[in-house]
Design a protein around this motif. Structure first.
Motif, PDB file in Angstrom:
ATOM      1  N   VAL A  84       0.814  -1.213   0.000  1.00  0.00           N
ATOM      2  CA  VAL A  84       0.000   0.000   0.000  1.00  0.00           C
ATOM      3  C   VAL A  84       0.845   1.260   0.000  1.00  0.00           C
ATOM      4  O   VAL A  84       0.657   2.160  -0.822  1.00  0.00           O
ATOM      5  N   GLU A  85       1.787   1.362   0.924  1.00  0.00           N
ATOM      6  CA  GLU A  85       2.600   2.580   1.025  1.00  0.00           C
ATOM      7  C   GLU A  85       3.381   2.831  -0.262  1.00  0.00           C
ATOM      8  O   GLU A  85       3.480   3.967  -0.728  1.00  0.00           O
ATOM      9  N   LYS A  86       3.914   1.776  -0.841  1.00  0.00           N
ATOM     10  CA  LYS A  86       4.750   1.915  -2.036  1.00  0.00           C
ATOM     11  C   LYS A  86       3.972   2.477  -3.218  1.00  0.00           C
ATOM     12  O   LYS A  86       4.482   3.334  -3.959  1.00  0.00           O
ATOM     13  N   TYR A  87       2.741   2.022  -3.400  1.00  0.00           N
ATOM     14  CA  TYR A  87       2.002   2.407  -4.596  1.00  0.00           C
ATOM     15  C   TYR A  87       0.930   3.477  -4.350  1.00  0.00           C
ATOM     16  O   TYR A  87       0.709   4.329  -5.219  1.00  0.00           O
ATOM     17  N   PHE A 105     -13.610   5.402  -2.889  1.00  0.00           N
ATOM     18  CA  PHE A 105     -12.721   4.234  -2.862  1.00  0.00           C
ATOM     19  C   PHE A 105     -13.523   2.950  -2.698  1.00  0.00           C
ATOM     20  O   PHE A 105     -14.361   2.834  -1.798  1.00  0.00           O
ATOM     21  N   LEU A 106     -13.240   1.985  -3.567  1.00  0.00           N
ATOM     22  CA  LEU A 106     -13.866   0.672  -3.465  1.00  0.00           C
ATOM     23  C   LEU A 106     -13.129  -0.131  -2.407  1.00  0.00           C
ATOM     24  O   LEU A 106     -12.038  -0.644  -2.652  1.00  0.00           O
ATOM     25  N   SER A 107     -13.739  -0.265  -1.251  1.00  0.00           N
ATOM     26  CA  SER A 107     -13.131  -0.985  -0.135  1.00  0.00           C
ATOM     27  C   SER A 107     -13.784  -2.360  -0.031  1.00  0.00           C
ATOM     28  O   SER A 107     -14.073  -2.989  -1.050  1.00  0.00           O
ATOM     29  N   VAL A 108     -14.017  -2.835   1.156  1.00  0.00           N
ATOM     30  CA  VAL A 108     -14.601  -4.161   1.339  1.00  0.00           C
ATOM     31  C   VAL A 108     -15.371  -4.170   2.660  1.00  0.00           C
ATOM     32  O   VAL A 108     -15.009  -3.489   3.613  1.00  0.00           O
ATOM     33  N   VAL A 111     -14.023  -3.990   6.624  1.00  0.00           N
ATOM     34  CA  VAL A 111     -12.651  -3.476   6.572  1.00  0.00           C
ATOM     35  C   VAL A 111     -12.220  -2.853   7.895  1.00  0.00           C
ATOM     36  O   VAL A 111     -11.056  -2.942   8.285  1.00  0.00           O
ATOM     37  N   GLU A 112     -13.163  -2.231   8.582  1.00  0.00           N
ATOM     38  CA  GLU A 112     -12.823  -1.535   9.822  1.00  0.00           C
ATOM     39  C   GLU A 112     -12.446  -2.508  10.943  1.00  0.00           C
ATOM     40  O   GLU A 112     -11.862  -2.102  11.964  1.00  0.00           O
ATOM     41  N   LYS A 113     -12.720  -3.803  10.757  1.00  0.00           N
ATOM     42  CA  LYS A 113     -12.425  -4.808  11.774  1.00  0.00           C
ATOM     43  C   LYS A 113     -11.128  -5.557  11.514  1.00  0.00           C
ATOM     44  O   LYS A 113     -10.743  -6.418  12.301  1.00  0.00           O
ATOM     45  N   LYS A 121      -5.668  -0.153   5.144  1.00  0.00           N
ATOM     46  CA  LYS A 121      -4.538   0.769   5.085  1.00  0.00           C
ATOM     47  C   LYS A 121      -4.775   1.883   4.066  1.00  0.00           C
ATOM     48  O   LYS A 121      -4.376   3.032   4.286  1.00  0.00           O
ATOM     49  N   ILE A 122      -5.441   1.559   2.966  1.00  0.00           N
ATOM     50  CA  ILE A 122      -5.732   2.580   1.956  1.00  0.00           C
ATOM     51  C   ILE A 122      -6.757   3.578   2.490  1.00  0.00           C
ATOM     52  O   ILE A 122      -6.622   4.791   2.279  1.00  0.00           O
TER      53      ILE A 122
END
Length: 291
Positions: A84-87, A105-108, A111-113, A121-122
């Motif tokens: 994540v950090e790299k890109y 942002f398309l998350s999932v 995710v918060e858990k 991280k994104i």
């Protein structure tokens, strides 16, 4: 005129977001971010008003021109990218420098858990960089049955995953595209929050393979394995290690979590009921039928 940039435009989600946005007749210019513009122009020939911009998540030199004069960025994570950090940090910095303020942002779902999955991280990076945001958090894609998992279904009549009896919420990518387009259209109304976009069914893979078997008329079995064996199975199949690791986590961690919550956000946004899993399998029956 508002300009909306869609990353991952040629993938399942990006394509559906573009389709749904085009049907909303918004006063906006939709721009597809793609690696190969000429090829994309052919693929999207049915969308005469769609613009194209060369873009590559792994080439930071493509960011500045792609982000120029963009108001809203639809962002997703390519499956093979786990660093994540790299890109994503350079990408977000470039977006900020080019004046982009709004990110969808398309998350999932869930995710918060789970702080170890890339989506978590994104989301944190987007907040940290000061963007206005909407996090779209869908359940488990029905289309995984016709993409990632399809070759094994067709070749060996099995689905192998480290998920045991964990239940997943099943959602049609078409429904995700519809909901995302409406969130983008009314960004200010929905900003700075996350929205679960789910179907109405939580099923484990034993139940799902039974349903597939019933619909297509061929017995399909589910094989639950431990995550280490699954990881090396994927690596032996040529799957990149980052993608294999994320696949293992996304299918193994739900075994230790509560059953997914079913949200009514899709119905609130669209006024419709989400696709039922049996109807999706019927719709995709020809793709799933064994050779």
């Amino acid at each position: 005129m508002r300009k909306i940039l869609i990353t991952g435009a040629t993938g399942n989600i990006g394509r559906e977001v573009i389709h749904s946005l085009s049907e909303l007749n918004m006063d906006a210019q939709i721009v597809a971010a793609v690696r190969n513009v000429e090829r994309a122009e052919i693929e999207f020939s049915e969308y005469p008003n769609l613009s194209f911009q060369q873009f590559d998540f792994e080439d930071s030199k493509s960011f500045e021109s792609a982000f120029e004069q963009i108001d809203t960025l639809f962002l997703l994570r390519p499956p093979h990218i786990s660093q994540v950090e790299k890109y994503f940090q350079p990408l977000l910095l470039s977006a900020k420098e080019n004046g982009i303020e709004e990110i969808v942002f398309l998350s999932v779902q869930g995710v918060e858990k789970s702080s170890i999955i890339p989506h978590n991280k994104i989301e944190a990076l987007i907040r940290r960089n000061g963007f206005k945001y909407i996090f779209v958090r869908p359940g488990y894609f029905m289309q995984n049955l016709t993409t990632t998992l399809l070759s094994e279904i067709r070749e060996s009549r099995t689905i192998t995953l480290p998920s045991g009896h964990a239940k997943f919420n099943w959602i049609d990518v078409r429904n995700i595209g519809e909901a995302t387009a409406l969130l983008i259209k009314s960004f200010t109304k929905y900003q700075n929050a996350g929205y679960d976009i789910t179907g109405t069914e939580n099923k484990d893979f034993y139940q799902v393979t039974h349903l597939i078997s019933k619909v297509i008329g061929t017995e399909i079995h589910f094989n639950s394995v431990d995550p280490i064996n699954f990881y090396f199975k994927k690596r032996n199949e040529g799957v990149p290690k980052g993608f294999a690791l994320v696949m293992a986590m996304l299918h193994f961690l739900p075994r230790f979590q509560k059953e997914p919550e079913i949200s009514d956000n899709f119905e609130k946004l669209t006024g419709k009921c989400p696709t039922r899993l049996v109807d999706f399998i019927e719709r995709e029956k020809k793709n799933m039928t064994l050779p």
